[in-house]
Write a protein that holds these residues in place. Structure first.
Motif, PDB file in Angstrom:
ATOM      1  N   GLY A  32       0.830  -1.214   0.000  1.00 49.76           N
ATOM      2  CA  GLY A  32       0.000   0.000   0.000  1.00 49.76           C
ATOM      3  C   GLY A  32       0.859   1.257   0.000  1.00 49.76           C
ATOM      4  N   ILE A  33       1.900   1.253   0.816  1.00 48.89           N
ATOM      5  CA  ILE A  33       2.809   2.411   0.872  1.00 48.89           C
ATOM      6  C   ILE A  33       3.508   2.594  -0.478  1.00 48.89           C
ATOM      7  CG2 ILE A  33       4.958   3.263   1.935  1.00 48.89           C
ATOM      8  CD1 ILE A  33       3.992   1.729   4.524  1.00 48.89           C
ATOM      9  N   GLY A  34       3.947   1.488  -1.055  1.00 47.11           N
ATOM     10  CA  GLY A  34       4.606   1.541  -2.357  1.00 47.11           C
ATOM     11  C   GLY A  34       3.688   2.091  -3.438  1.00 47.11           C
ATOM     12  N   PHE A  85      12.411  -3.800   0.119  1.00 45.38           N
ATOM     13  CA  PHE A  85      12.228  -4.483  -1.166  1.00 45.38           C
ATOM     14  C   PHE A  85      10.745  -4.692  -1.496  1.00 45.38           C
ATOM     15  CE2 PHE A  85      16.690  -5.588  -0.382  1.00 45.38           C
ATOM     16  CZ  PHE A  85      17.219  -5.306  -1.626  1.00 45.38           C
ATOM     17  N   ALA A  86       9.883  -4.598  -0.482  1.00 48.37           N
ATOM     18  CA  ALA A  86       8.440  -4.714  -0.750  1.00 48.37           C
ATOM     19  C   ALA A  86       7.845  -3.362  -1.168  1.00 48.37           C
ATOM     20  CB  ALA A  86       7.721  -5.233   0.493  1.00 48.37           C
ATOM     21  N   ILE A  87       8.455  -2.264  -0.748  1.00 45.12           N
ATOM     22  CA  ILE A  87       7.927  -0.924  -1.089  1.00 45.12           C
ATOM     23  C   ILE A  87       8.489  -0.431  -2.422  1.00 45.12           C
ATOM     24  CG2 ILE A  87       8.026   1.531  -0.416  1.00 45.12           C
ATOM     25  CD1 ILE A  87       7.909   0.623   2.521  1.00 45.12           C
ATOM     26  N   ALA A  88       9.811  -0.481  -2.556  1.00 41.95           N
ATOM     27  CA  ALA A  88      10.482   0.199  -3.677  1.00 41.95           C
ATOM     28  C   ALA A  88      10.030  -0.212  -5.089  1.00 41.95           C
ATOM     29  CB  ALA A  88      11.991   0.038  -3.524  1.00 41.95           C
ATOM     30  N   PRO A  89       9.868  -1.501  -5.393  1.00 38.85           N
ATOM     31  CA  PRO A  89       9.534  -1.857  -6.786  1.00 38.85           C
ATOM     32  C   PRO A  89       8.218  -1.274  -7.294  1.00 38.85           C
ATOM     33  CG  PRO A  89      10.295  -3.777  -5.594  1.00 38.85           C
ATOM     34  CD  PRO A  89      10.093  -2.711  -4.582  1.00 38.85           C
ATOM     35  N   TRP A  90       7.279  -0.937  -6.374  1.00 38.49           N
ATOM     36  CA  TRP A  90       6.009  -0.385  -6.829  1.00 38.49           C
ATOM     37  C   TRP A  90       6.213   0.976  -7.506  1.00 38.49           C
ATOM     38  CZ3 TRP A  90       1.732  -3.296  -6.796  1.00 38.49           C
ATOM     39  CH2 TRP A  90       1.685  -4.370  -5.912  1.00 38.49           C
ATOM     40  N   ILE A  91       7.177   1.735  -7.031  1.00 41.13           N
ATOM     41  CA  ILE A  91       7.309   3.127  -7.462  1.00 41.13           C
ATOM     42  C   ILE A  91       7.622   3.258  -8.962  1.00 41.13           C
ATOM     43  CG2 ILE A  91       8.584   5.301  -7.051  1.00 41.13           C
ATOM     44  CD1 ILE A  91       8.704   4.242  -4.039  1.00 41.13           C
ATOM     45  N   PRO A  92       8.639   2.560  -9.466  1.00 37.53           N
ATOM     46  CA  PRO A  92       8.850   2.681 -10.926  1.00 37.53           C
ATOM     47  C   PRO A  92       7.961   1.771 -11.765  1.00 37.53           C
ATOM     48  CG  PRO A  92      10.631   1.414  -9.938  1.00 37.53           C
ATOM     49  CD  PRO A  92       9.751   1.848  -8.817  1.00 37.53           C
ATOM     50  N   PHE A  93       7.463   0.676 -11.180  1.00 33.63           N
ATOM     51  CA  PHE A  93       6.781  -0.314 -12.029  1.00 33.63           C
ATOM     52  C   PHE A  93       5.259  -0.360 -11.897  1.00 33.63           C
ATOM     53  CE2 PHE A  93      11.091  -2.260 -11.387  1.00 33.63           C
ATOM     54  CZ  PHE A  93      11.540  -1.982 -12.658  1.00 33.63           C
TER      55      PHE A  93
END
Lengths: 128, 192
Positions: free
Chosen positions: B90-92, B133-141
């Motif tokens: 959700g945060i991501g 690693f659970a938050i970061a990938p959402w941001i660009p993808f």
């Protein structure tokens, strides 16, 4: 965990678990041996890597479908670091039930004419 | 030592490092066997496999690794861990939404990643890096499925991921350290 458990509650099995049980049904095998046997018996369509294999084995050990073997088929020829696995009575029973379930599904598909009719020894599934 | 043997050793070493993605209990139990099976498979492919099967081998192993490691990780989570994973997603997603609407400003996105991972590290201090690693990938993808392929193949998206991972990791580790510090202090006070 395995004792007293209804084998039908473990059905349906995933294709990987069913193929692993089939691979172990005739003899004990180590991890790579199971990978090779599964690949052979599915004509290469299912090719489990170490992650998938040991993930399945972990769940199968917990469910009591397989167990680690104490004996080594040929200690002199084999690497002693390998662990061998064998199917338990529960595992054999569950794999038979799964095979029957799949057989019923194939039978239903033949009745619906999705598959050609087959006549084999003692069995006639022709319709119409 | 032949080139094939060097390749075999390098491959096994790399695979041994990848196994750290699996849960610690699973790794402790099956690590040796998995490396052994990987080594046998790689050896067989290098020795008897066709060129095509040698090309396919790393792709099959990558597929096996990604699917099985993520499955084992998710299965190893308890209810609180699963809640934290959902919260991290959700945060991501929120950070991705903010990033999309502030194309010129990166600080709001980085702040959300930092604060979110910090809070998750505070709540669940064990293995804090997983929250980053659970938050970061959402941001660009994250976004529409239609241009997902373009984003995955875009070097820019991977660069954003690398940039976002830094504050996420800092936040998660900081949260975890503070929580552990509080726990330690409480124990010392209790003993005194």
């Amino acid at each position: 965990m395995a004792k007293g458990k209804d084998p039908r509650s473990l059905l349906p099995l995933t294709p990987a678990v069913f193929q692993i049980l089939l691979a172990l049904s005739d003899r004990e095998r180590h991890g790579y041996g199971i990978m090779q046997e599964v690949k052979n018996q599915t004509g290469g369509r299912l090719n489990p890597g170490p992650g998938t294999l040991y993930g399945c084995l972990n769940r199968m050990l917990e469910a009591g479908l397989v167990k680690e073997s104490d004996e080594r088929p040929d200690p002199e020829l084999d690497d002693e670091r390998r662990k061998y696995y064998r199917v338990t009575n529960l595992g054999r029973h569950v794999s038979r039930l799964e095979a029957e379930r799949l057989e019923e599904a194939v039978h239903a598909a033949r009745l619906k004419k999705l598959l050609p009719a087959v006549q084999s020894a003692g069995l006639d599934w022709r319709v119409g | 030592m032949k080139g094939r043997d060097i390749f075999l050793h390098l491959g096994c070493g790399f695979y041994a490092v990848l196994l750290y993605a699996y849960p610690p209990e699973f790794r402790a139990r099956y690590k040796k066997e998995m490396i052994r099976a990987f080594k046998d498979d790689l050896h067989h492919t290098l020795r008897n496999g066709s060129l095509w099967s040698q090309i396919l081998f790393p792709l099959q192993m990558a597929n096996d690794f990604l699917t099985s490691a993520s499955r084992e990780r998710i299965e190893s989570l308890d209810a609180m861990g699963m809640s934290c994973l959902v919260a991290a997603s959700g945060i991501g997603l929120y950070a991705s939404y903010v990033d999309h609407h502030n194309a010129t400003e990166v600080y709001p996105t980085l702040s959300i990643a930092l604060i979110g991972s910090f809070l998750l590290g505070l709540i669940r201090p064990t293995h804090p890096c997983r929250w980053a690693f659970a938050i970061a990938p959402w941001i660009p993808f994250a976004g529409s499925i239609s241009n997902m392929r373009d984003r995955i193949t875009s070097p820019g998206a991977w660069a954003i991921l690398a940039v976002v991972l830094i504050p996420s990791l800092i936040g998660a580790v900081a949260g975890s350290l503070i929580r552990r510090g509080i726990g330690l202090r409480a124990e010392i006070t209790k003993e005194a």
